[in-house]
Scaffold this active site. Structure first.
Site, PDB file in Angstrom:
ATOM      1  N   GLU A 123       0.824  -1.213   0.000  1.00 64.55           N
ATOM      2  CA  GLU A 123       0.000   0.000   0.000  1.00 64.55           C
ATOM      3  C   GLU A 123       0.858   1.263   0.000  1.00 64.55           C
ATOM      4  O   GLU A 123       0.451   2.307  -0.495  1.00 64.55           O
ATOM      5  CB  GLU A 123      -0.912  -0.026   1.233  1.00 64.55           C
ATOM      6  CG  GLU A 123      -2.311   0.440   0.954  1.00 64.55           C
ATOM      7  CD  GLU A 123      -3.269   0.124   2.082  1.00 64.55           C
ATOM      8  OE1 GLU A 123      -3.945  -0.919   1.990  1.00 64.55           O
ATOM      9  OE2 GLU A 123      -3.346   0.877   3.052  1.00 64.55           O
ATOM     10  N   HIS A 168       8.737 -26.273   1.524  1.00 63.77           N
ATOM     11  CA  HIS A 168       8.074 -27.365   0.813  1.00 63.77           C
ATOM     12  C   HIS A 168       6.949 -26.828  -0.064  1.00 63.77           C
ATOM     13  O   HIS A 168       6.008 -27.545  -0.376  1.00 63.77           O
ATOM     14  CB  HIS A 168       7.551 -28.384   1.823  1.00 63.77           C
ATOM     15  CG  HIS A 168       8.660 -28.933   2.680  1.00 63.77           C
ATOM     16  ND1 HIS A 168       9.373 -30.054   2.342  1.00 63.77           N
ATOM     17  CD2 HIS A 168       9.217 -28.446   3.822  1.00 63.77           C
ATOM     18  CE1 HIS A 168      10.323 -30.259   3.265  1.00 63.77           C
ATOM     19  NE2 HIS A 168      10.241 -29.293   4.167  1.00 63.77           N
ATOM     20  N   LYS A 207     -12.988   1.772  -1.811  1.00 64.12           N
ATOM     21  CA  LYS A 207     -13.943   2.044  -0.726  1.00 64.12           C
ATOM     22  C   LYS A 207     -15.128   2.862  -1.270  1.00 64.12           C
ATOM     23  O   LYS A 207     -16.282   2.586  -0.969  1.00 64.12           O
ATOM     24  CB  LYS A 207     -13.269   2.870   0.382  1.00 64.12           C
ATOM     25  CG  LYS A 207     -12.407   2.076   1.352  1.00 64.12           C
ATOM     26  CD  LYS A 207     -11.923   3.022   2.452  1.00 64.12           C
ATOM     27  CE  LYS A 207     -11.026   2.349   3.455  1.00 64.12           C
ATOM     28  NZ  LYS A 207     -10.531   3.240   4.499  1.00 64.12           N
TER      29      LYS A 207
HETATM   30  O1  PA5 Z   1      -3.327   1.632   5.767  1.00 64.33           O
HETATM   31  C1  PA5 Z   1      -4.424   2.160   5.594  1.00 64.33           C
HETATM   32  O2  PA5 Z   1      -4.596   3.363   5.802  1.00 64.33           O
HETATM   33  C2  PA5 Z   1      -5.636   1.351   5.147  1.00 64.33           C
HETATM   34  O3  PA5 Z   1      -5.313   0.074   4.756  1.00 64.33           O
HETATM   35  C3  PA5 Z   1      -6.640   1.277   6.275  1.00 64.33           C
HETATM   36  O4  PA5 Z   1      -6.036   0.697   7.395  1.00 64.33           O
HETATM   37  C4  PA5 Z   1      -7.894   0.496   5.932  1.00 64.33           C
HETATM   38  O5  PA5 Z   1      -8.414   0.892   4.699  1.00 64.33           O
HETATM   39  C5  PA5 Z   1      -8.954   0.707   7.004  1.00 64.33           C
HETATM   40  O6  PA5 Z   1      -9.199   2.084   7.143  1.00 64.33           O
HETATM   41  P1  PA5 Z   1      -9.850   2.680   8.432  1.00 64.33           P
HETATM   42  O7  PA5 Z   1      -8.956   2.431   9.593  1.00 64.33           O
HETATM   43  O8  PA5 Z   1      -9.994   4.134   8.145  1.00 64.33           O
HETATM   44  O9  PA5 Z   1     -11.180   2.011   8.604  1.00 64.33           O
END
Ligand code: PA5
Length: 465
Positions: free
Chosen positions: A300, A329, A441
């Site tokens: 990410e 394995h 989202k």
């Molecule tokens: O790293 C990030 O910002 C995202 O992966 C969020 O953790 C994930 O989308 C969940 O978002 P939120 O904590 O706002 O619900």
């Protein structure tokens, strides 16, 4: 102390065609301002996650006090905690649970337990959700809803279902819930969960600074669940602080995060055999979820369409989780003989905190294994795999962890954050946004019927009336 050994990625070990020269490692640092190497984003500003390592005793005491107050609200005690969150709001708690609790913690019978069981519901899988609620006792189960944005569909929906389950059992869900979300922004904007907590009188812990989920495990997002199950949150933070100090070094060979970042970056941009895959392979079941947590962090943070100048670059390095010895394995055949497109990061554990001697396979017929321990076998598997990969000129790096404790786990989280931030600085991309995640989202919200012109437009583009 956690250490990083990159010798098996150097030309002197695996030859010049596949290996890096010491000059490349040193020169990369020399050719960049120190601010890039210590990931201080332009100017004196530091990445937001460094706040985790700088938390004061007072801040941590406040988290512990909040947890005690929450536990005090359970008239029949707190046997189980359900974390409702997704992505960075769930993966950290899961990694902590695997690393620092008994490997079969959920199976420890009640009379012997001194902390609640921790369940991370990070998917809106109806079967899994129903099954968990089916086996838990609503009178002794607490809900922790975690979402920085406070309106993430999976978290909001899962929390609503779990609340209804408590209400259906005549329990006061308000007393049995805790919400962790962003504090109101400077312009007064609040999150849905923040407002819900306010209007319903539910305990809430605000995120002191905005942090991407993948950078939040050492904030209330991970520390509240950790404290509730009795982990040493101060040691976690102390470990992160120790690692932070070491990642300030501008000596390339003394900065562990820089070494990891330099290896991954230099391999990514090599003209021959660019390595666009990064495998994280801990030789420890307890750290297998740390690899899953790393996958989100690396994917990410580095997977970006555009660089800081706005040019289309479609950058990134695909993270692959593996676990030793299991994946010897499975995936190892590919790592060993497949395309030259991977960098392998091992995590080696010095002391597993207990060991078992291997008896003879057949009575009276000792094999070479008899009399050794499982720990010795696992260590030998790691060394053997490392040797075989190095022998076939496959670059690999070893992150050494003396033992899996709250301190060293804190060190690891910080090390990986800093590795990611430095790599992003070298790639000239922003490690701290996730526009791709936001896009999905938004599309999901629209598909589920959220009102508004933007959602109407998204529905139209998706061919949904
Ligand atoms: O790293 C990030 O910002 C995202 O992966 C969020 O953790 C994930 O989308 C969940 O978002 P939120 O904590 O706002 O619900």
């Amino acid at each position: 102390m956690v250490t990083v050994d990159i010798s098996n990625a150097l030309a002197e070990r695996i030859g010049p065609e596949y290996g890096l020269s010491r000059d490349e490692i040193t020169g990369l640092m020399g050719s960049h301002p120190a601010s890039v190497i210590t990931a201080r984003k332009r100017g004196a500003e530091r990445p937001a996650f460094t706040y985790s390592a700088e938390q004061t005793e007072g801040q941590l005491d406040a988290i512990l006090a909040e947890c005690s107050a929450f536990m005090g609200q359970f008239d029949r005690g707190l046997s189980d905690v359900i974390i409702l969150g997704i992505g960075g709001s769930a993966l950290g708690a899961r990694a902590l649970k695997a690393a620092l609790l008994h490997p079969f913690d959920d199976m420890i019978p009640v009379p012997q337990r001194d902390h609640p069981r921790l369940h991370v519901l990070d998917n809106v899988d109806p079967a899994q959700t129903a099954a968990l609620l089916d086996v838990l006792d609503p009178s002794t189960t607490g809900l922790i809803a975690i979402s920085k944005a406070g309106g993430t569909a999976e978290t909001v929906a899962g929390f609503a279902v779990a609340r209804q389950w408590l209400s259906g059992a005549q329990r006061d869900w308000r007393k049995q819930s805790l919400i962790i979300t962003n504090e109101p922004s400077s312009d007064g904007k609040t999150t849905l969960l923040w407002d819900l907590a306010g209007s319903e009188g539910v305990r809430r812990v605000g995120m002191p600074i905005p942090l991407g989920g993948r950078y939040s495990v050492l904030s209330p997002v991970g520390l509240v669940p950790a404290a509730l199950v009795g982990m040493d949150v101060k040691a976690l933070v102390a470990g992160a602080a120790r690692m932070y100090a070491r990642c300030e070094s501008t000596d390339p060979w003394e900065n562990p995060a820089y070494l990891l970042a330099a290896v991954c970056y230099l391999y990514m941009r090599r003209p021959n055999h660019p390595r666009n895959i990064c495998v994280l392979m801990p030789y420890s079941s307890a750290l297998s979820y740390m690899a899953d947590w790393f996958v989100q962090l690396w994917a990410e943070s580095l997977g970006k369409a555009r660089n800081l100048r706005g040019d289309l670059v479609n950058a990134g390095q695909t993270p692959v989780p593996a676990v030793g010895a299991t994946d010897q394995h499975s995936q190892l055949q590919l790592f060993q003989e497949g395309p030259h497109d991977k960098v392998i990061l091992f995590i080696e554990v010095g002391d597993y905190g207990g060991d078992l001697e291997i008896p003879p396979a057949l009575p009276g017929e000792p094999t070479y294994l008899a009399g050794k321990t499982l720990g010795q076998l696992l260590s030998a598997e790691k060394r053997g795999t490392e040797f075989a990969l190095t022998d076939s000129q496959r670059p690999n790096v070893t992150i050494r962890v003396p033992a899996i404790t709250a301190d060293t786990v804190g060190e690891l989280f910080f090390l990986f954050w800093m590795q990611t931030a430095i790599t992003a600085e070298l790639m000239e991309i922003n490690a701290f946004d996730q526009p791709g995640v936001e896009a999905s989202k938004n599309a999901t919200r629209a598909l589920m019927g959220a009102p508004g012109a933007e959602n109407d437009e998204l529905r139209r583009r998706m061919g949904v009336e």
